[in-house]
Structures are given as C-alpha cells and as structure tokens.
Design a protein around this motif. Structure first.
Motif, PDB file in Angstrom:
ATOM      1  N   LYS A   2       0.985  -1.474   0.145  1.00 38.17           N
ATOM      2  CA  LYS A   2      -0.369  -0.318  -0.412  1.00 38.17           C
ATOM      3  C   LYS A   2       0.626   1.425  -0.116  1.00 38.17           C
ATOM      4  O   LYS A   2       0.744   2.475  -0.817  1.00 38.17           O
ATOM      5  CB  LYS A   2      -1.129   0.218   1.002  1.00 38.17           C
ATOM      6  CG  LYS A   2      -2.073  -1.371   1.028  1.00 38.17           C
ATOM      7  CD  LYS A   2      -3.110  -0.900   2.161  1.00 38.17           C
ATOM      8  CE  LYS A   2      -4.006  -1.627   2.329  1.00 38.17           C
ATOM      9  NZ  LYS A   2      -4.629  -1.750   3.222  1.00 38.17           N
ATOM     10  N   GLN A 125     -14.490  -1.787 -18.670  1.00 41.31           N
ATOM     11  CA  GLN A 125     -14.367  -0.375 -17.862  1.00 41.31           C
ATOM     12  C   GLN A 125     -13.209   0.887 -17.831  1.00 41.31           C
ATOM     13  O   GLN A 125     -14.020   1.729 -17.590  1.00 41.31           O
ATOM     14  CB  GLN A 125     -14.270  -0.948 -16.469  1.00 41.31           C
ATOM     15  CG  GLN A 125     -15.185  -1.933 -16.087  1.00 41.31           C
ATOM     16  CD  GLN A 125     -15.372  -3.365 -16.998  1.00 41.31           C
ATOM     17  OE1 GLN A 125     -14.360  -3.718 -17.444  1.00 41.31           O
ATOM     18  NE2 GLN A 125     -15.297  -4.849 -15.622  1.00 41.31           N
ATOM     19  N   LYS A 126     -12.595   0.127 -18.447  1.00 40.85           N
ATOM     20  CA  LYS A 126     -11.146   0.929 -18.060  1.00 40.85           C
ATOM     21  C   LYS A 126     -11.213   2.080 -19.476  1.00 40.85           C
ATOM     22  O   LYS A 126     -10.915   3.291 -19.279  1.00 40.85           O
ATOM     23  CB  LYS A 126     -10.006   0.273 -18.023  1.00 40.85           C
ATOM     24  CG  LYS A 126      -8.667   1.232 -18.217  1.00 40.85           C
ATOM     25  CD  LYS A 126      -7.120   0.748 -18.776  1.00 40.85           C
ATOM     26  CE  LYS A 126      -6.947  -0.503 -17.494  1.00 40.85           C
ATOM     27  NZ  LYS A 126      -5.560  -1.273 -17.847  1.00 40.85           N
ATOM     28  N   ASN A 249      -3.069   2.900 -16.699  1.00 44.70           N
ATOM     29  CA  ASN A 249      -2.569   3.979 -15.342  1.00 44.70           C
ATOM     30  C   ASN A 249      -2.216   4.713 -15.163  1.00 44.70           C
ATOM     31  O   ASN A 249      -2.966   5.409 -14.542  1.00 44.70           O
ATOM     32  CB  ASN A 249      -3.217   1.710 -14.297  1.00 44.70           C
ATOM     33  CG  ASN A 249      -3.995   0.988 -14.732  1.00 44.70           C
ATOM     34  OD1 ASN A 249      -4.893   1.132 -15.334  1.00 44.70           O
ATOM     35  ND2 ASN A 249      -3.473  -0.270 -14.059  1.00 44.70           N
ATOM     36  N   LEU A 290     -10.998   8.568  -9.511  1.00 48.86           N
ATOM     37  CA  LEU A 290     -11.869   7.833  -7.924  1.00 48.86           C
ATOM     38  C   LEU A 290     -12.271   6.287  -9.368  1.00 48.86           C
ATOM     39  O   LEU A 290     -11.253   5.570  -8.348  1.00 48.86           O
ATOM     40  CB  LEU A 290     -13.269   8.028  -8.304  1.00 48.86           C
ATOM     41  CG  LEU A 290     -12.275   9.684  -7.079  1.00 48.86           C
ATOM     42  CD1 LEU A 290     -13.866  10.469  -7.018  1.00 48.86           C
ATOM     43  CD2 LEU A 290     -11.741   9.166  -5.811  1.00 48.86           C
ATOM     44  N   LEU A 291     -12.450   6.620 -10.683  1.00 48.13           N
ATOM     45  CA  LEU A 291     -12.764   5.157 -10.274  1.00 48.13           C
ATOM     46  C   LEU A 291     -11.454   4.144 -11.538  1.00 48.13           C
ATOM     47  O   LEU A 291     -11.950   2.815 -11.218  1.00 48.13           O
ATOM     48  CB  LEU A 291     -13.915   4.991 -12.298  1.00 48.13           C
ATOM     49  CG  LEU A 291     -14.852   4.264 -13.304  1.00 48.13           C
ATOM     50  CD1 LEU A 291     -15.611   3.111 -12.072  1.00 48.13           C
ATOM     51  CD2 LEU A 291     -15.205   4.206 -13.725  1.00 48.13           C
ATOM     52  N   ASN A 293      -9.339   4.245 -10.048  1.00 55.09           N
ATOM     53  CA  ASN A 293      -8.596   3.627  -8.517  1.00 55.09           C
ATOM     54  C   ASN A 293      -9.033   2.434  -8.086  1.00 55.09           C
ATOM     55  O   ASN A 293      -8.341   1.534  -8.239  1.00 55.09           O
ATOM     56  CB  ASN A 293      -7.920   4.762  -7.584  1.00 55.09           C
ATOM     57  CG  ASN A 293      -6.851   5.383  -7.913  1.00 55.09           C
ATOM     58  OD1 ASN A 293      -6.291   5.334  -7.474  1.00 55.09           O
ATOM     59  ND2 ASN A 293      -6.948   6.702  -8.802  1.00 55.09           N
ATOM     60  N   PHE A 294     -10.811   2.815  -8.116  1.00 56.47           N
ATOM     61  CA  PHE A 294     -11.429   1.392  -8.078  1.00 56.47           C
ATOM     62  C   PHE A 294     -11.038   0.423  -9.181  1.00 56.47           C
ATOM     63  O   PHE A 294     -10.956  -0.433  -8.058  1.00 56.47           O
ATOM     64  CB  PHE A 294     -12.753   2.111  -7.961  1.00 56.47           C
ATOM     65  CG  PHE A 294     -14.110   1.143  -7.552  1.00 56.47           C
ATOM     66  CD1 PHE A 294     -14.181   0.343  -5.951  1.00 56.47           C
ATOM     67  CD2 PHE A 294     -14.928   0.282  -9.086  1.00 56.47           C
ATOM     68  CE1 PHE A 294     -14.741  -0.261  -5.841  1.00 56.47           C
ATOM     69  CE2 PHE A 294     -15.536  -0.531  -8.542  1.00 56.47           C
ATOM     70  CZ  PHE A 294     -15.729  -1.336  -7.187  1.00 56.47           C
ATOM     71  N   LEU A 295     -11.440   0.485 -10.196  1.00 52.78           N
ATOM     72  CA  LEU A 295     -10.911  -1.025 -11.100  1.00 52.78           C
ATOM     73  C   LEU A 295      -9.528  -1.132 -10.598  1.00 52.78           C
ATOM     74  O   LEU A 295      -9.455  -2.391 -10.423  1.00 52.78           O
ATOM     75  CB  LEU A 295     -10.797  -0.095 -11.990  1.00 52.78           C
ATOM     76  CG  LEU A 295     -11.904   0.428 -12.508  1.00 52.78           C
ATOM     77  CD1 LEU A 295     -12.378   1.309 -13.897  1.00 52.78           C
ATOM     78  CD2 LEU A 295     -13.716  -1.100 -12.728  1.00 52.78           C
ATOM     79  N   ASN A 296      -8.396  -0.482 -10.216  1.00 50.73           N
ATOM     80  CA  ASN A 296      -6.997  -0.929 -10.753  1.00 50.73           C
ATOM     81  C   ASN A 296      -7.375  -1.708  -8.561  1.00 50.73           C
ATOM     82  O   ASN A 296      -6.710  -2.787  -8.480  1.00 50.73           O
ATOM     83  CB  ASN A 296      -6.805   0.291  -9.928  1.00 50.73           C
ATOM     84  CG  ASN A 296      -6.064   1.230 -11.371  1.00 50.73           C
ATOM     85  OD1 ASN A 296      -6.203  -0.280 -12.285  1.00 50.73           O
ATOM     86  ND2 ASN A 296      -5.665   2.502 -10.865  1.00 50.73           N
ATOM     87  N   ARG A 297      -7.461  -0.821  -7.827  1.00 44.72           N
ATOM     88  CA  ARG A 297      -7.797  -2.243  -6.183  1.00 44.72           C
ATOM     89  C   ARG A 297      -8.814  -2.775  -6.181  1.00 44.72           C
ATOM     90  O   ARG A 297      -7.864  -3.904  -5.952  1.00 44.72           O
ATOM     91  CB  ARG A 297      -8.505  -0.955  -5.211  1.00 44.72           C
ATOM     92  CG  ARG A 297      -7.623   0.125  -4.733  1.00 44.72           C
ATOM     93  CD  ARG A 297      -8.287   1.224  -4.447  1.00 44.72           C
ATOM     94  NE  ARG A 297      -7.709   2.071  -3.604  1.00 44.72           N
ATOM     95  CZ  ARG A 297      -6.436   2.145  -2.339  1.00 44.72           C
ATOM     96  NH1 ARG A 297      -6.167   1.512  -1.799  1.00 44.72           N
ATOM     97  NH2 ARG A 297      -6.230   3.206  -2.227  1.00 44.72           N
ATOM     98  N   ARG A 298      -9.549  -3.363  -7.152  1.00 47.62           N
ATOM     99  CA  ARG A 298     -10.260  -4.251  -7.077  1.00 47.62           C
ATOM    100  C   ARG A 298     -10.003  -5.705  -8.187  1.00 47.62           C
ATOM    101  O   ARG A 298      -9.944  -6.821  -7.783  1.00 47.62           O
ATOM    102  CB  ARG A 298     -11.474  -4.647  -7.952  1.00 47.62           C
ATOM    103  CG  ARG A 298     -13.363  -5.219  -8.101  1.00 47.62           C
ATOM    104  CD  ARG A 298     -14.395  -4.865  -8.577  1.00 47.62           C
ATOM    105  NE  ARG A 298     -13.959  -4.590  -9.916  1.00 47.62           N
ATOM    106  CZ  ARG A 298     -15.226  -4.162 -11.036  1.00 47.62           C
ATOM    107  NH1 ARG A 298     -16.903  -4.612 -10.643  1.00 47.62           N
ATOM    108  NH2 ARG A 298     -14.923  -4.483 -12.500  1.00 47.62           N
TER     109      ARG A 298
END
Length: 304
Positions: A2, A125-126, A249, A290-291, A293-298
C-alpha cells in the motif's frame, strides 16, 4: 504494498503538477525565439541539470554506451519528435482544440499499451473511465477559450494525434525495456541528445538567432522550464520502470494537468476567475480518476 502504491500516486500527481506550470513560461519564451530552438535549449539544459545528481557518473556513462541505441531511440521519441510535433501542431490550432487533443494522451497511451504490452490490456470499464476523463478535459477546454475555425485545423489535428502516438509509444518502450537503466541516467542522456537534435533541426527550418540578448523574463522562463522537465521526466521515467505500474493506469493521472493549470491561472492571472463550466469539467475528471483507482484496487484484490 500500500505504501508503494501511495508513493506512486503521490509522485504521479507531483509530476503532473509540474507539467501544469509551463504554459505561461512557454508563451513568454516564444515571444523572443523560435519554437524548435526554444524547446531544444530547454531540454538540453534539463539534461545537464540532472547530471550532478547521478552517482558514479563516469561508470554510468561507460555502462550506458552498451545501450546507446535504446537511449537514442528514447531521446528521439520522448524529446525530439514529441516536442517538435507538439510545438508545431499547437501553432495551427485554436487553444481549446489544442488543449483537448493534448488531453487525449491517456487514451492513446492505453491503446498503445494494449497493442505493445501483454499485461496492460484494455477492458470496457477502463475505456469508459478514460473517455470520462477526456470528457472532463473537453468541458474545461471549451469553457476556457473561444473556438475559432480555420483552414489549418486538419493539419494541426493530424500533427497532435501523431504527437500523442509518439509520446505513448515512448512511454511503453521506457516501461518495457528500461528496467535495468537508472531513471536519472535515461532522462539526462535522452534529453541532452534530444534537445541537441532539436536545436540542429531549428537551424535550417527556423534560421534562429543565437547571439541575441533577451530580456530577463526570457531567461527566467527558460530556467523554470528546464527545471520542470528535469524533475518531472525523471520522476515519470522512474514510475514507468516500477514493477506492477501499468502505462495506461499511470497516464490517467495526466487528466489532472488541466485542473492544476486552471487553478494556477485563477491564482496568478488577474482576468482569470473560476466558472461553472470549469468546475463541472473538474468534477468529471475527478470522478474518472476515482473510477480508475477503484478498478485498479478491485483488480489487485482479485489477484490477491
């Protein structure tokens, strides 16, 4: 892990903040000299600025000779061709359209990464997140400048599209092939070579003067631009070389450059003030980031 991701994000945002500051300095510099000459001097100086910060410089120079073809290729792509096309293309376009095309660079980076890299493929999504960010750039650009049609627009559009392809290809090549080369070494040597080539090209193309003494504001702007390039490009090359960092990204962070640019204009220029259209565009860009980063974290959670 992290902490690593956080540092990557912070450095990417810092590099984009630096890249948001040159526009006024470029305008000042171009009042006194030609575009290719100015760009060439800027990047040549940037490369020289980095040299004192390279440890064991003599050893690194000797080691870099083994990869001189790669360094030359990066120099031509990331400095000579990229900024030669940028300065040329922008001169044929109204400000709003130029800003939108430059802002589309993350989309081209995602496309080139999809074509050239096995581990950086696009999904719907990306694509939607990147298009959303590009929409925000368009809103800000159209809200901050008059759009005037001219006969040079098709040429300028073509040049800036080629500029985006060249820059994105350079990003992919650095990410893929520069794992064993220190970012400072690659940034310094490539900018010195690329800047020198730009200056040489300017001689037959622009016939610039090399002996004119300019006002102090020219030298202040040149110094700031050289510092910005030295720091921002070194940081960016380092991020591209980090394991696990994807070109597509990382480049989405460039959507925040027009946001920083707008804020700087509001703070510095007396005639610039916040407006509803710009605020809407910024919100759209923020949501797209934000989207992403959300997709990357998922995606990272699924791998874990």
């Amino acid at each position: 892990m992290k902490k690593f991701l956080l540092s990557t994000t912070v450095l990417a945002i810092f590099a984009c903040l630096l890249w948001a500051t040159p526009f006024t300095a470029i305008k000042i510099g171009l009042k006194y000299t030609t575009p290719l000459q100015f760009a060439g001097i800027r990047f040549f100086l940037s490369g020289l600025i980095i040299l004192p910060f390279i440890k064991d410089l003599k050893y690194k120079v000797l080691e870099s000779k083994k990869r001189w073809r790669f360094i030359l290729w990066v120099a031509l792509l990331q400095t000579t061709f990229l900024y030669g096309l940028f300065y040329t293309g922008i001169s044929y376009l109204p400000g709003a359209l130029g800003a939108m095309l430059i802002g589309a660079q993350p989309l081209f980076a995602a496309i080139m990464a999809h074509i050239m890299l096995k581990n950086d493929k696009m999904n719907w999504q990306k694509i939607m997140a990147i298009l959303l960010g590009l929409t925000g750039v368009c809103i800000i650009s159209l809200g901050r400048a008059d759009f005037v049609l001219s006969t040079t627009i098709p040429l300028g559009v073509g040049i800036l599209i080629l500029n985006n392809i060249v820059g994105s290809t350079g990003n992919v090549i650095v990410s893929r092939d520069a794992k064993d080369m220190p970012p400072r070494v690659l940034a310094s040597f490539s900018m010195i070579i690329g800047g020198a080539v730009l200056m040489l090209i300017s001689i037959p193309v622009e016939n610039p003067s090399w002996t004119t003494i300019h006002p102090n504001e020219y030298y202040y702007s040149l110094a700031w631009l050289a510092m910005v390039s030295a720091f921002a490009i070194t940081i960016w090359f380092g991020l591209l070389q980090r394991p696990g960092v994807k070109v597509s990204n990382l480049n989405t962070w460039k959507f925040i450059i027009p946001i920083f640019g707008a804020f700087l204009s509001w703070m510095i220029l007396p005639d610039e003030h916040p407006d509803v259209i710009s605020i809407i565009g910024m919100c759209v860009i923020a949501f797209s980031l934000l989207l992403v980063n959300f997709l990357n974290r998922r995606a990272a959670a699924k791998k874990a």
